[in-house]
Write a protein that holds these residues in place. Structure first.
Motif, PDB file in Angstrom:
ATOM      1  N   ALA A  10      31.015  31.538  32.782  1.00 44.87           N
ATOM      2  CA  ALA A  10      30.992  32.093  34.140  1.00 44.87           C
ATOM      3  C   ALA A  10      30.308  31.152  35.122  1.00 44.87           C
ATOM      4  O   ALA A  10      30.572  31.192  36.325  1.00 44.87           O
ATOM      5  CB  ALA A  10      30.276  33.443  34.142  1.00 44.87           C
ATOM      6  N   SER A  47      26.060  40.790  46.956  1.00 44.97           N
ATOM      7  CA  SER A  47      27.317  40.035  46.931  1.00 44.97           C
ATOM      8  C   SER A  47      28.186  40.397  48.132  1.00 44.97           C
ATOM      9  O   SER A  47      28.787  39.521  48.761  1.00 44.97           O
ATOM     10  CB  SER A  47      28.081  40.318  45.634  1.00 44.97           C
ATOM     11  N   MET A  61      40.986  38.462  40.075  1.00 45.30           N
ATOM     12  CA  MET A  61      40.024  39.173  39.239  1.00 45.30           C
ATOM     13  C   MET A  61      40.608  40.495  38.741  1.00 45.30           C
ATOM     14  O   MET A  61      40.427  40.863  37.575  1.00 45.30           O
ATOM     15  CB  MET A  61      38.740  39.433  40.029  1.00 45.30           C
ATOM     16  N   ASN A 108      37.100  35.544  32.935  1.00 48.55           N
ATOM     17  CA  ASN A 108      37.559  36.196  34.172  1.00 48.55           C
ATOM     18  C   ASN A 108      36.958  35.596  35.440  1.00 48.55           C
ATOM     19  O   ASN A 108      37.679  35.206  36.367  1.00 48.55           O
ATOM     20  CB  ASN A 108      37.231  37.694  34.130  1.00 48.55           C
ATOM     21  N   LEU A 109      35.636  35.550  35.501  1.00 46.47           N
ATOM     22  CA  LEU A 109      34.964  35.091  36.715  1.00 46.47           C
ATOM     23  C   LEU A 109      35.289  33.635  37.023  1.00 46.47           C
ATOM     24  O   LEU A 109      35.611  33.284  38.161  1.00 46.47           O
ATOM     25  CB  LEU A 109      33.446  35.274  36.578  1.00 46.47           C
TER      26      LEU A 109
END
Length: 235
Positions: A59, A173, A202, A219-220
């Motif tokens: 990540a 975020s 995502m 994923n990230l």
């Protein structure tokens, strides 16, 4: 090569920066060992700890690419040793770049311009250093008191701690992203494109990883890389 760059890239600066970077490396090793030791106290299997470590490392690839791009730009202006040092101990490329620019502006010149000289370089280095000291002092003085705050806020409810932590991450975020979406007054910007692409990718990756578990830890990193690539093409 401009004269000040001879000083900025002098071998003595590499020697002066090396101890701090080595300390960061040693700290990373110690924290990793401590994390695995702490896992034993909560009956966390070593395989799960290794898996979590691998997910975190993967990540980190996406954010590291963004830092790399800024690092190359900073190296061209403030030299490689100082850039290496600052991004090793802080890791926030935008904050360091802003500090370097403000230091130059304090001397009445633009960062990276033809008027940028040894005095402006020194001012940039001092500004970046002083900017980072505040963060270090807060950690040194108040990190050990966070447990007291946690107990008072949650009353010892472990589930509530997780919920508050999740909410804080989402809020922070969202605040950062929302401030970057509209760039220089333009509704449609590369930042907005990056956010939209990252969101879509995502969502797709989450669905895919439900079927292919091995994708979950990627994923990230994939979402960030694709978003940066598409935003660069759009620009």
């Amino acid at each position: 090569m401009r004269e000040y760059l001879e000083v900025a890239n002098d071998p003595i600066l590499w020697v002066m920066c090396l101890p701090v970077v080595l300390i960061v490396g040693v700290q990373a090793i110690i924290f990793t060992k401590k994390a695995f030791e702490a896992g034993k106290t909560i009956n966390l299997k070593r395989e799960d700890g290794v898996k979590a470590f691998r997910i975190g490392a993967i990540a980190a690839i996406g954010p590291s690419l963004a830092v790399l791009v800024v690092m190359l730009g900073m190296m061209a202006v403030v030299g490689a040793p100082i850039t290496w040092l600052r991004l090793s101990i802080i890791g926030s490329a935008p904050a360091e770049l802003a500090g370097a620019a403000m230091g130059a502006q304090a001397m009445g010149v633009e960062f990276g311009s033809s008027q940028y000289d040894l005095t402006a370089f020194a001012s940039s280095v001092w500004t970046m250093t002083l900017n980072g000291i505040g963060w270090l002092l807060v950690v040194a003085l108040f990190a050990d008191k966070l447990d007291i705050v946690k107990e008072k806020v949650t009353g010892g409810d472990a589930k509530l701690v997780g919920q508050i932590g999740t909410g804080a991450i989402i809020g922070a975020s969202s605040f950062i992203v929302s401030g970057q979406i509209i760039s220089k007054g333009n509704l449609v910007s590369t930042n907005l494109i990056a956010v939209l692409v990252a969101t879509i990718v995502m969502m797709v990756m989450v669905k895919l990883s439900e079927k292919v578990k091995a994708l979950k830890e990627w994923n990230l990193g994939i979402a960030m890389f694709v978003a940066m690539f598409v935003a660069a093409l759009f620009k």
